[in-house]
Design an enzyme around this catalytic site. Structure first.
Site, PDB file in Angstrom:
ATOM      1  N   CYS A  15       0.847  -1.191   0.000  1.00  0.00           N
ATOM      2  CA  CYS A  15       0.000   0.000   0.000  1.00  0.00           C
ATOM      3  C   CYS A  15       0.880   1.236   0.000  1.00  0.00           C
ATOM      4  CB  CYS A  15      -0.911  -0.003   1.229  1.00  0.00           C
ATOM      5  SG  CYS A  15      -2.194   1.285   1.180  1.00  0.00           S
ATOM      6  N   CYS A 255     -22.610  -9.263   4.280  1.00  0.00           N
ATOM      7  CA  CYS A 255     -22.290 -10.576   4.830  1.00  0.00           C
ATOM      8  C   CYS A 255     -22.361 -10.616   6.351  1.00  0.00           C
ATOM      9  CB  CYS A 255     -20.900 -10.996   4.358  1.00  0.00           C
ATOM     10  SG  CYS A 255     -20.267 -12.508   5.105  1.00  0.00           S
ATOM     11  N   ASP A 277     -12.276 -11.860   3.996  1.00  0.00           N
ATOM     12  CA  ASP A 277     -11.265 -10.814   3.980  1.00  0.00           C
ATOM     13  C   ASP A 277     -10.646 -10.594   5.356  1.00  0.00           C
ATOM     14  OD1 ASP A 277      -9.761  -8.762   2.789  1.00  0.00           O
ATOM     15  OD2 ASP A 277     -11.192  -7.243   3.425  1.00  0.00           O
TER      16      ASP A 277
END
Length: 380
Positions: A15, A255, A277
């Protein structure tokens, strides 16, 4: 086959920001391999080919990070090329990208519009609030750069949502942030409760979101949102939208609100797949999609274990009057487990107080929207 959705991390944990609360950074540090680098084009082609062979009717390719744009512009051009090449069944393809917006320029914005990407842009609010946690490698704030990306998205008519992380700071300035978003005409908002590192007792960091502050955030944000809805100033806030939809009889599309985990096919840069994730760690690796099929991966013992443990509901939770709306909440907020079982949601008290406070108005909105649908007007 059911609709299939992939959450792909083409730049792994890499990142160009150093956000103080980044949960994926903490996950990557606890893997044998911290970063799997940048996904190569061969792996991308395999993923697209296998997905379109497996999918019926519709499929979604969502890209997240780290920061997915670090895979490069040409990577995403190849994505479109492969989708056109292998979509022999005429499957409806949805493309999505979650980005910090740092590298977006005119070329990127035009590409995202022309190829119908739905973009989630991370922005935590006003400059002073955003720049507290969302800093670059030189510890500089990133607000001004992100607002230039907003201008580009508006210029090229990119379809985008605003994603903001509810940290301790954000929770103290809910009205200020919401009114800023309104002034900027951001109509689609999604908040994400800040996560402490996995396996830590929550609440130990400056940015940590405590139940008391989350309660205040939920109630304040709901009041502001409700007043706008009543005035037909429709602003979509994903969590509230889902609650109203659930009361109307629709399943939640979020979810974490369903009560039971499902296999999401989160794909790291080297092709390894994971069920969620929040759990992209070695323990939950399902195999590599470069040499395994979706059917094979989705039926592994690891998937069965991951989903199975999420079915446990604490007796106090099941007896709660708000269980039909809360359903125990996201498994990630029920960590660390006790005796191998999920505990009560860390924000349990927050949700109980919020539902007690907001439920009459949530049910009122559900009745209003139900009548609109009956008359063919839709929810907007």
């Amino acid at each position: 086959m059911p609709p299939i959705s992939l959450l792909i991390k083409p730049a792994s944990s890499n990142c160009n920001l150093r956000c103080k609360y980044c949960f994926y950074h903490s996950l990557a540090e606890n893997r044998e391999t911290r970063s799997y680098g940048i996904m190569d084009i061969d792996t991308l082609e395999i993923l697209v080919k296998k997905t379109l062979e497996y999918a019926d009717v519709t499929c979604t390719f969502a890209f997240q990070g780290g920061e997915p744009t670090l895979a490069g512009f040409e990577f995403f051009e190849k994505l479109i090329e492969f989708q056109e090449k292998y979509n022999t069944k005429g499957v409806k393809i949805n493309n999505a990208l979650q980005t910090n917006g740092m590298v977006i320029d005119d070329r990127w914005a035009k590409f995202l519009h022309d190829n119908n990407f739905l973009v989630g842009l991370s922005l935590d609010g006003t400059k002073d609030i955003h720049d507290m946690n969302r800093i670059d490698a030189a510890t500089k704030g990133t607000f001004n750069r992100i607002m230039k990306t907003v201008d580009l998205f508006n210029k090229y008519k990119v379809e985008y949502n605003i994603l903001f992380v509810v940290s301790s700071t954000v929770a103290r300035h809910t009205a200020k942030i919401y009114n800023f978003f309104k002034r900027k005409n951001f109509r689609y908002l999604q908040f994400i409760p800040c996560l402490d590192p996995l396996d830590e007792e929550p609440g130990g960091h400056v940015y940590s979101l405590t139940p008391d502050r989350f309660t205040t955030f939920l109630k304040t944000l709901f009041d502001l949102w409700y007043e706008d809805i009543k005035q037909d100033n429709i602003i979509s806030i994903r969590y509230f939208d889902n609650l109203v939809g659930m009361i109307m009889g629709y399943p939640p599309e979020n979810c974490g609100m369903s009560g039971i985990c499902r296999c999401q096919f989160v794909v790291e840069a080297d092709g390894r797949a994971y069920p969620c994730d929040f759990y992209v760690i070695d323990e939950w690796c399902l195999g590599n999609l470069k040499d395994k099929e979706f059917d094979e991966i989705s039926k592994t013992d690891t998937v069965k274990e991951f989903i199975g443990v999420s079915r446990y509901v604490d007796p106090k939770c099941r007896e709660c009057k708000w269980f039909n709306l809360c359903r125990g909440g996201c498994r990630r907020n029920r960590e660390p487990f006790a005796d191998g079982k999920p505990v009560l949601n860390y924000f349990c008290a927050s949700y109980m107080e919020f539902f007690e406070y907001a439920a009459p108005r949530l049910y009122e909105l559900a009745r209003i929207f139900s009548r609109r649908i009956d008359y063919g007007m839709g929810m907007e």
